[in-house]
Design an enzyme around this catalytic site. Structure first.
Site, PDB file in Angstrom:
ATOM      1  N   GLY A   1      -6.606   1.674  -4.352  1.00  0.00           N
ATOM      2  CA  GLY A   1      -6.890   0.232  -4.713  1.00  0.00           C
ATOM      3  C   GLY A   1      -6.407  -0.716  -3.967  1.00  0.00           C
ATOM      4  O   GLY A   1      -6.562  -1.959  -3.778  1.00  0.00           O
TER       5      GLY A   1
ATOM      6  N   GLY B   1       1.335  -0.809   0.361  1.00  0.00           N
ATOM      7  CA  GLY B   1      -0.104  -0.068  -0.501  1.00  0.00           C
ATOM      8  C   GLY B   1       1.036   1.147   0.352  1.00  0.00           C
ATOM      9  O   GLY B   1       2.358   1.184   0.457  1.00  0.00           O
ATOM     10  N   VAL B   2      -0.427   1.793  -0.306  1.00  0.00           N
ATOM     11  CA  VAL B   2       1.011   3.658  -0.203  1.00  0.00           C
ATOM     12  C   VAL B   2       0.948   4.015   0.835  1.00  0.00           C
ATOM     13  O   VAL B   2       0.768   4.289   1.696  1.00  0.00           O
ATOM     14  CB  VAL B   2       0.132   4.602  -1.660  1.00  0.00           C
ATOM     15  N   GLY B   3       2.403   4.848   0.675  1.00  0.00           N
ATOM     16  CA  GLY B   3       2.319   5.420   2.547  1.00  0.00           C
ATOM     17  C   GLY B   3       3.831   4.944   3.176  1.00  0.00           C
ATOM     18  O   GLY B   3       4.538   4.606   2.442  1.00  0.00           O
ATOM     19  N   SER B   4       3.807   5.574   3.969  1.00  0.00           N
ATOM     20  CA  SER B   4       4.938   5.815   5.168  1.00  0.00           C
ATOM     21  C   SER B   4       5.659   4.720   5.249  1.00  0.00           C
ATOM     22  O   SER B   4       6.396   4.292   5.099  1.00  0.00           O
ATOM     23  CB  SER B   4       5.512   6.717   5.722  1.00  0.00           C
TER      24      SER B   4
ATOM     25  N   GLU C   1       0.462  -0.969  -7.128  1.00  0.00           N
ATOM     26  CA  GLU C   1       0.075   0.916  -8.246  1.00  0.00           C
ATOM     27  C   GLU C   1       0.892   1.940  -8.163  1.00  0.00           C
ATOM     28  O   GLU C   1       0.759   2.495  -8.901  1.00  0.00           O
ATOM     29  CB  GLU C   1      -1.346   1.196  -7.869  1.00  0.00           C
TER      30      GLU C   1
END
Lengths: 480, 480
Positions: free
Chosen positions: A379, A258-261, A285
């Site tokens: 996503g 997943g996106v993020g830190s 993604e």
């Protein structure tokens, strides 16, 4: 006039203000942009500054920059917004109800726009590194640009000279057909190319081309915390066992993060996991900084995504050597990067974070306190639902330890118990596969922070022994 | 010995009691059966009567008959059960916790059994209409028989002479490969055949063949009520508009309906909807009586499913003329009938029922009061999640009007707001596409029974104006 590698043919070149005039006051505006990069900048800014009375429906690929989700919101120009939002100004407007937002899955957005009854699109504004009379080359993300340009009869292209022309080398644009004659995606490996670097469009649609010269607002990733590192270590240990156990990981391990830190930190920590001589492959993604490091170190064989969601340093690094990175990195339309069919076909292990999880394995990715939206499901649902091994990784607490992220019942469900295989916190790994809800609860109490375990146990006592999924609805939300 | 069209070659023929001896006391037992038909009968019954101290894990294709989910439960022989259950005895055991049940999606169960870490399978017992040394022909359902026989090294086949040998004409068995080398399913139309009527297996695995002569326990469908008919009428009106609006329904309308009396009634009512000269096609998991009527009347061009879930009259009708029906009806493995890739490719309109829905579009398909499991999510998630037009159709009340099925917050979420497009009750149609949660709530109040609308409005007042999805968690479950 010298040859220009950005502008080809007879183009309707104009300035941003004139191009903004192509957007009607109540238009449904489709924009490029995903992972906060590759979004149009000058035309949205000109719209925001136009002092027109605007009531736009704005559909982006994914998250976009401040020219859209700050400036247009402050200009009170957006009435409706899909499918995702991640900046404070738009977020406030979504939560106070002044912008009507519908949280959509990424993989199906292209279809929803083209024929799903979601919107009636008027105009697309997309960023490119080059444009011709019937084609464009996307910049730092592809997102939903292909279905968006298909859905409109008016197209505005921003050609951004601050984005390297060499980004073309990353792109593999495959266009999906329409149901029921849609064909299976002819992609047999995550790194394969089956399309074209260019996005074709109807030349009649090209209404304006605007030149810009401005970088994307870059991502900022915080440094990994001790908790991030403990989660990464638990995840690494689990994956080491799993690749030995399952025949589908015999030769390679395909991962999405997943996106993020936290996602970025977990990716980086993958380099330390001992997966034997298996190839490590990314099918997700976004390409985040952590992946560039893995590529640089030779730990990652190939990466497929729809966006280069990088920090300023990551952008520098990639832009200096775009063609070399493009040997191992493919950018695809978001409907391909997130496609259920491909997540399933390649057996992609999905690792996503969450706001909170409950004792029975339901996951909240979007809301605080049941009411307040954070950004959107993005996503995550595409991967969580279709992965053969779907992992939710999150710290056990928020608010400096004041709030448990493991709860009796989540206040909003984005991913159901049917879709979540494993939950990892800094305290442990709950392997939920094949377990009944009661068994899950016992594992998940152990993944909670020790300060909250007694209250979780008390809840389970109150819930009693009645039912497959014992709950005490009177105290399900008021449990501590 | 006369030639036999049921038994081919040198087979380990035995009786049910001996075959039951092939099942270890703590075995993980995989069975055929889906939609309550095509399940093994004699061997489970022999196990139940064996007086052995059994602690089985039973994984079926879908729902099965009383020989498994009644007799084996009453014999206290089942410790674990996947993926679905629909009979009172197993249901009670699931809810009192004596059987550990995990509610699984149908489409991914084959993969979960083969390599997902769900179970470690020991033996498969499957019903067939014919068997050879390394092949069998399934009976009234295919379900998960192909991946199940792949997953075990011990196979018991029940050859059921009460099921017509001609059922072979329905079957199209395509085997999925393993990730990451899995190929796209080479199916380009819902009625196409790309496989074989037979399920091949490793001849070393065949431990026993038992002859039986017993029909499936048939389905019973109740007569449509006035409420069913009002729902069907609202659904029909909506579909008539939608086929005109969307380009993906220009030539044909592909539909799936959930299993049960309401689904059966809605199918039958499709004959009355005016969809112009479009071909009507069924792509779902079960063929119910309503579909046979549509086929008989020439209203349905083709039907694809994994099970013939018929009433006694439906069975009579189909068995008398199996080869003719097989011209227009294809049975596939459940991992194909419910495959996300195919639901998406064919653009299948999904119509499923539910226990309750909430004002924001979340759907509960499985639990009463948050705790008590009814039967399971079944294939509903496969279709709801992947359909371009996912419709939930349900009566607005239960309990003779005492309980509203439209609630502020559902007590269990099986399908999230992201996946549900339209909700239909006898009072109206809520088209949720593109709407914000606040807008959905206004539409859904109108779909509730008028007796409950004031209480729903009161709830929305208490929930206030704070947040994208306004909730009052104190009264979300205690709202009337």
């Amino acid at each position: 006039m010298v040859p220009d590698d950005r502008l080809h043919g007879d183009l309707p070149l104009t300035d941003a203000e004139s191009a903004a005039g192509e957007v009607a006051a109540d238009a449904t505006l489709l924009t490029s942009g995903f992972g906060s990069v590759g979004y149009p900048k000058a035309v949205p800014e000109a719209l925001a500054e136009s002092r027109r009375d605007l009531a736009l429906t704005v559909v982006s690929g994914g998250s976009v920059g401040p020219e859209i989700d700050t400036a247009l919101v402050e200009a009170d120009a957006i009435d409706r917004r899909y499918p995702f939002q991640a900046r404070p100004e738009i977020n406030e407007a979504v939560n106070d109800g002044s912008v009507a937002f519908s949280d959509r899955h990424i993989s199906s957005l292209g279809d929803e726009v083209r024929f799903g009854g979601l919107v009636d699109p008027d105009v697309a504004v997309v960023e490119a590194v080059a444009v011709g009379e019937d084609w464009l080359i996307p910049s730092t993300s592809i997102g939903h640009t292909p279905p968006f340009v298909d859905a409109v009869d008016k197209l505005v292209v921003e050609v951004n000279r601050a984005q390297p022309r060499e980004l073309a080398a990353f792109h593999d644009v495959y266009r999906l057909g329409d149901p029921p004659g849609r064909e299976g995606v002819p992609l047999s490996a995550p790194g394969e190319r089956v399309g074209d670097p260019r996005v074709g469009f109807d030349p009649e649609a090209l209404a304006a081309v605007v030149e810009t010269d401005r970088r994307d607002e870059p991502y900022t990733f915080r440094e990994p915390t001790a908790v991030d590192e403990a989660i990464a270590s638990n995840l690494g240990d689990f994956l080491e066992q799993e690749v030995e156990r399952s025949p589908i990981f015999e030769e390679s391990l395909r991962m999405q993060f997943g996106v993020g830190s936290l996602g970025n930190a977990l990716m980086a920590a993958l380099a330390d996991a001992d997966v034997g001589d298996r190839d490590l492959v990314y099918f997700g993604e976004v390409i985040q900084d952590g992946l560039l490091d893995l590529l640089d170190d030779g730990d990652l064989r190939v990466a497929s995504a729809t966006s280069l969601a990088l920090s300023a340093e990551g952008q520098e690094c990639l832009f200096e050597d775009a063609e070399r990175y493009a040997e191992d990195v493919v950018l695809r339309p978001a409907e391909l990067s997130n496609r259920p069919e491909l997540v399933d076909r390649f057996g992609v292990v999905a690792v996503n974070s969450a706001v909170e999880v409950d004792l029975y394995g339901h996951v909240n990715s979007t809301h605080v306190g049941g009411s307040r939206m954070i950004s959107g499901v993005g996503g995550s649902g595409d991967f969580v639902r279709n992965s053969p091994l779907s992992i939710i990784a999150l710290p056990s607490t928020a608010g400096g330890g004041d709030v448990s992220k493991v709860r009796p019942m989540v206040t909003h469900v984005d991913h159901t118990e049917h879709d979540v295989d494993v939950i990892v916190t800094e305290h442990g790994v709950a392997d939920l596969r094949g377990t009944s809800p009661r068994e899950r609860a016992r594992q998940l109490v152990e993944c909670a922070d020790s300060a909250f375990r007694p209250a979780l146990e008390d809840y389970l006592d109150r819930a009693g022994e009645e039912g497959h999924t014992p709950h005490d609805l009177d105290s399900a939300f008021d449990w501590t």
